[in-house]
Motif scaffolding. Structure first.
Motif, PDB file in Angstrom:
ATOM      1  N   ARG A   1       0.829  -1.212   0.000  1.00 39.00           N
ATOM      2  CA  ARG A   1       0.000   0.000   0.000  1.00 39.00           C
ATOM      3  C   ARG A   1       0.860   1.258   0.000  1.00 39.00           C
ATOM      4  NH1 ARG A   1      -2.538   3.491  -1.168  1.00 39.00           N
ATOM      5  NH2 ARG A   1      -4.479   4.371  -0.348  1.00 39.00           N
TER       6      ARG A   1
ATOM      7  N   ASP B   1       1.100   1.729  -3.980  1.00 36.29           N
ATOM      8  CA  ASP B   1      -0.275   2.256  -4.055  1.00 36.29           C
ATOM      9  C   ASP B   1      -1.286   1.167  -4.384  1.00 36.29           C
ATOM     10  OD1 ASP B   1       0.457   4.875  -3.441  1.00 36.29           O
ATOM     11  OD2 ASP B   1       0.947   5.308  -5.537  1.00 36.29           O
ATOM     12  N   GLN B   2      -1.041  -0.019  -3.889  1.00 38.05           N
ATOM     13  CA  GLN B   2      -1.952  -1.144  -4.118  1.00 38.05           C
ATOM     14  C   GLN B   2      -3.149  -1.018  -3.175  1.00 38.05           C
ATOM     15  OE1 GLN B   2      -0.977  -3.658  -6.354  1.00 38.05           O
ATOM     16  NE2 GLN B   2      -2.932  -4.705  -6.203  1.00 38.05           N
ATOM     17  N   THR B   3      -4.346  -1.106  -3.724  1.00 43.00           N
ATOM     18  CA  THR B   3      -5.553  -1.024  -2.905  1.00 43.00           C
ATOM     19  C   THR B   3      -6.135  -2.419  -2.701  1.00 43.00           C
ATOM     20  OG1 THR B   3      -6.901  -0.628  -4.886  1.00 43.00           O
ATOM     21  CG2 THR B   3      -6.092   1.308  -3.695  1.00 43.00           C
TER      22      THR B   3
END
Length: 287
Positions: free
Chosen positions: A150, A154-156
């Protein structure tokens, strides 16, 4: 004289289906399904190899197994075995690997240091704790990787991932609380292994993008560069004399087990790079 009919030039002709667009849509769907399929295969292969690696190392190192209590020697054997097999396969034109280049090795070295630290701490942990406990507490690594995914990529993630992480954490705490064979040194090594493993897996994506190595090339670099790091450690530890004169070298069972661990080492390295490239660090660690 044949009758003439007025032609309405403004009348709309029936639209024919856009065959090319339909073909493109079908191809994109098939391509997406194909990617998802291979991602599942990669993660499943990693799970299988990880299981084989864990049990073979436990059998080699534990007193209830062969009692070969020399973890650095086991790692050095596995790396030398892996380099030999990979170079042999390359010489036979079965696979293609990139040659060792100093500029690429410099970029890969931080990952390699984390790799050796991860394997050493994991091996020491297996010699001190049971396999179920090691498996349960590795869930903490997944939590760290999810947070890193994350922050850095920027992994959701959806709420299902959050619930899974919560349940895994509770399970780890309950298992540790009720562990009848509690060993402080084992849990210290386990916690260190969790942190190093998370750093290794998160940094793996950077290293693979920066070097553009193939999966087999990555395995070759990982194992080849690990050998110079392990040689000083095995000398300092003083394992060489006892490991060299270990009685099990004359036993076919021990030889076949440690050879199988070398094969598992190649497989788990390859499937690790394959799974991270096909999915994400978090998805890879959940597998």
């Amino acid at each position: 004289m044949s009758p003439s009919f007025p032609v309405n030039s403004d009348a709309k002709r029936p639209e024919l289906p856009d065959v090319e667009n339909q073909r493109g849509s079908i191809s994109s769907i098939r391509s997406k399904d194909n990617v998802q399929y291979w991602a599942v295969v990669a993660c499943g292969s990693y799970c299988l190899c990880s299981m084989f690696m864990t049990f073979s190392n436990k059998l080699i190192l534990s007193a209830s197994g062969y009692g070969f209590s020399f973890p650095i020697s086991v790692l050095l054997y596995q790396h030398i075995f892996s380099v030999f097999v990979i170079k042999l396969a390359s010489a036979l034109k079965l696979i293609t690997i990139e040659p060792i280049v100093w500029s690429t090795a410099q970029k890969w070295l931080p990952l390699n240091i984390l790799f050796v630290a991860m394997l050493m701490s994991g091996t020491y942990t297996l010699s001190l704790l049971s396999v179920p406990m090691v498996t349960i507490f590795k869930n903490l690594t997944t939590m760290l990787i999810t947070v890193g995914d994350r922050l850095f990529f920027d992994q959701t993630f959806n709420i299902g991932v959050g619930i899974s992480l919560f349940l895994m954490s509770i399970g780890s705490l309950v298992a540790g609380w009720n562990d009848l064979e509690f060993r402080l040194d084992g849990y210290v090594w386990m916690m260190f292994n969790c942190v190093v493993s998370a750093c290794y897996i998160l940094f793996m994506r950077y290293a693979m993008k920066g070097t553009k190595l193939s999966e087999f090339g990555s395995v070759y670099y990982n194992n080849f560069l690990s050998i110079p790091l392990l040689i000083p450690l095995i000398i300092i530890s003083g394992e060489i004399p006892d490991a060299a004169y270990f009685e099990g070298w004359n036993e076919p069972g021990f030889l076949s087990t440690i050879t199988f661990s070398g094969i598992s080492s190649i497989c788990i390295s390859f499937t690790s790079f394959w799974a991270v490239k096909a999915t994400s660090p978090t998805t890879y660690r959940f597998s």
